[in-house]
Design an enzyme around this catalytic site. Structure first.
Site, PDB file in Angstrom:
ATOM      1  N   HIS A  74     -37.066  41.152 -23.891  1.00 41.23           N
ATOM      2  CA  HIS A  74     -37.245  40.726 -24.846  1.00 41.23           C
ATOM      3  C   HIS A  74     -36.867  38.917 -24.780  1.00 41.23           C
ATOM      4  CE1 HIS A  74     -40.308  43.228 -25.815  1.00 41.23           C
ATOM      5  NE2 HIS A  74     -39.688  44.381 -26.618  1.00 41.23           N
ATOM      6  N   CYS A  96     -35.289  38.564 -19.910  1.00 38.46           N
ATOM      7  CA  CYS A  96     -36.103  38.321 -18.660  1.00 38.46           C
ATOM      8  C   CYS A  96     -36.207  36.747 -19.159  1.00 38.46           C
ATOM      9  CB  CYS A  96     -37.925  38.446 -19.302  1.00 38.46           C
ATOM     10  SG  CYS A  96     -39.035  37.821 -18.065  1.00 38.46           S
ATOM     11  N   GLU A 133     -38.852  39.462 -29.314  1.00 41.06           N
ATOM     12  CA  GLU A 133     -39.064  37.968 -28.547  1.00 41.06           C
ATOM     13  C   GLU A 133     -38.942  37.155 -29.702  1.00 41.06           C
ATOM     14  OE1 GLU A 133     -42.036  38.149 -25.472  1.00 41.06           O
ATOM     15  OE2 GLU A 133     -41.619  35.477 -26.128  1.00 41.06           O
ATOM     16  N   CYS A 203     -47.162  34.560 -20.919  1.00 41.28           N
ATOM     17  CA  CYS A 203     -46.456  34.673 -19.179  1.00 41.28           C
ATOM     18  C   CYS A 203     -47.388  35.497 -18.360  1.00 41.28           C
ATOM     19  CB  CYS A 203     -45.647  35.968 -20.074  1.00 41.28           C
ATOM     20  SG  CYS A 203     -45.242  36.775 -18.036  1.00 41.28           S
TER      21      CYS A 203
END
Ligand code: SF4
Length: 306
Positions: A74, A96, A133, A203
Site C-alpha cells: 500500500h 508496490c 494507500e 490499477c
C-alpha cells in the site's frame, strides 16, 4: 463433479512481491510489518507463524534502533520514513511500484503547483478515507489533498480553483468516470473557466478482474468465493460474482464450506456433471483456494444424523 480454481483470482503483483520480500527477509532474522501485510487473516497468521510481527504506528515510535520494518504494498507517507530514520530503523520497502509511481506523480503535482497564484490548486484523490494507500498518497501533499469517496461529497471542492484529480489504485473505473463527469458538469454550472486535470491512476490488474470474474462465475454451476471477512475488496468482488451467478457462496476458510454443505450436495445429486468454480479477492492466497478445493473434493454425503 469438476472443480476449477480461477487462474485470475488471488494476489495481485504488488501483494505477491511484498509477501515474497517478507519471506526472504524473515530468513535473515526478526522482521516487523507496519500494518497487516494483506487483508487476509489466514495469510497474516501464516506469516506470523514464520516469525513476522505485525506492528502499528505507536509500536514504530518505540522500536529499538536497527529493528527491521517492512512497508507493505500500500505504501506509506513521508512521515513514516522520517520516523524510521530518526529512530535508526531499517526499512524494507515493499511498496508496490505502481503505488510508488502514483505517489511520485502526486508529489510532483503538489510541488509544481503549491505556490500557484492567485488561485491555489486543489489536489483531489478519489479514494477511501483512512485507507492505508490513501494515507500514503495524502502524505505526498503535506496532507492538503482532498479525499472524495463519492459524488455527493463534491461540495467540498471549490470549482473556481484549479482541480488536479487522481485515484486510489483499487477504485472502480466506472466510479471514476462518473466522478469526472460530475466534476465537469459542476464546473460548467459555476460558469468557471477551470479545466480539471484528470489522471486515471486506477490499477488495471484489479480493474480488469470484475469482467474476468463474472465470466468465470457464469461458466460454473456453483461458485465458492474465498475472501477475508475484513476485506472490502473481497466483499465487492463477491457481490459481482453473485450478480453473475446466484449460486455463489462466500467462505473465509476451508471449514466454512461446511456451512453450504447441504446446498452443494443437493446440486451434486441433481447434476452429476456439476461444475464448481473457486475464486477469490486480490488478498486471497492460492494455498487457501487449494484448501477449499480439497475440502470440496472430500465432501461426504449428509447422513441422517446431520
Ligand atoms: S492492486 Fe495494483 S497497485 Fe495495488 S498493490 Fe496490487 S498491483 Fe500494486
Amino acid at each position: 463433479m469438476l472443480i476449477t480454481i480461477d487462474t485470475h483470482s488471488g494476489f495481485c503483483f504488488g501483494v505477491t512481491r511484498a509477501i515474497e520480500a517478507a519471506e526472504n527477509e524473515l530468513q535473515k532474522g526478526t522482521l516487523c510489518c507496519l500494518g497487516d501485510i494483506v487483508h487476509n487473516g489466514q495469510e497474516v497468521k501464516r506469516l506470523e507463524l514464520l516469525g513476522l510481527q505485525t506492528i502499528d504506528y505507536d509500536d514504530l515510535r518505540t522500536l529499538p534502533a536497527h529493528s527491521r520494518v517492512l512497508l507493505r504494498a500500500h505504501g506509506e507517507p513521508p512521515s513514516t520514513y522520517w520516523i524510521a530514520q530518526q529512530r535508526g530503523i531499517e526499512i524494507i520497502d515493499a511498496t508496490c511500484p505502481v503505488v510508488k509511481k502514483l505517489q511520485d506523480r502526486i508529489r510532483a503535482c503538489y510541488e509544481e503547483h503549491r505556490n500557484d497564484e492567485p488561485l491555489p490548486p486543489q489536489i483531489i484523490i478519489y479514494g477511501q478515507p483512512g485507507h492505508a494507500e490513501v494515507i500514503g498518497l495524502q502524505g505526498q501533499t503535506n496532507n492538503t489533498a482532498i479525499v472524495i469517496e463519492s459524488i455527493d461529497q463534491l461540495d467540498r471542492i471549490d470549482f473556481t480553483r484549479p482541480v488536479y484529480l487522481f485515484s486510489q489504485t483499487t477504485k472502480s473505473v466506472e466510479g471514476f468516470h462518473a466522478l469526472v463527469d460530475a466534476i465537469k458538469s459542476l464546473i460548467s454550472n459555476h460558469k468557471s473557466q477551470i479545466v480539471p486535470e484528470v489522471h486515471d491512476t486506477i490499477c488495471r490488474s484489479v480493474a480488469n478482474r470484475v469482467a474476468q470474474l463474472q465470466d468465470f462465475a457464469r461458466a460454473n454451476d456453483l461458485v465458492i468465493f474465498v475472501g477475508g471477512a475484513k476485506s472490502s475488496n473481497a466483499r465487492v468482488l463477491y457481490n459481482h460474482c453473485k450478480e453473475a451467478n446466484g449460486n455463489t457462496f462466500f467462505v473465509s476458510n476451508a471449514d466454512d464450506v461446511e456451512n453450504f454443505k447441504f446446498e452443494i450436495i443437493n446440486h451434486k445429486s441433481t447434476n452429476p456433471d456439476l461444475k464448481i468454480g473457486i475464486c477469490g479477492a486480490t488478498s486471497t492466497p492460492l494455498w487457501l483456494m487449494k484448501q477449499v478445493r480439497d475440502k470440496l473434493t472430500n465432501l461426504q454425503p449428509i447422513t441422517s444424523d446431520h
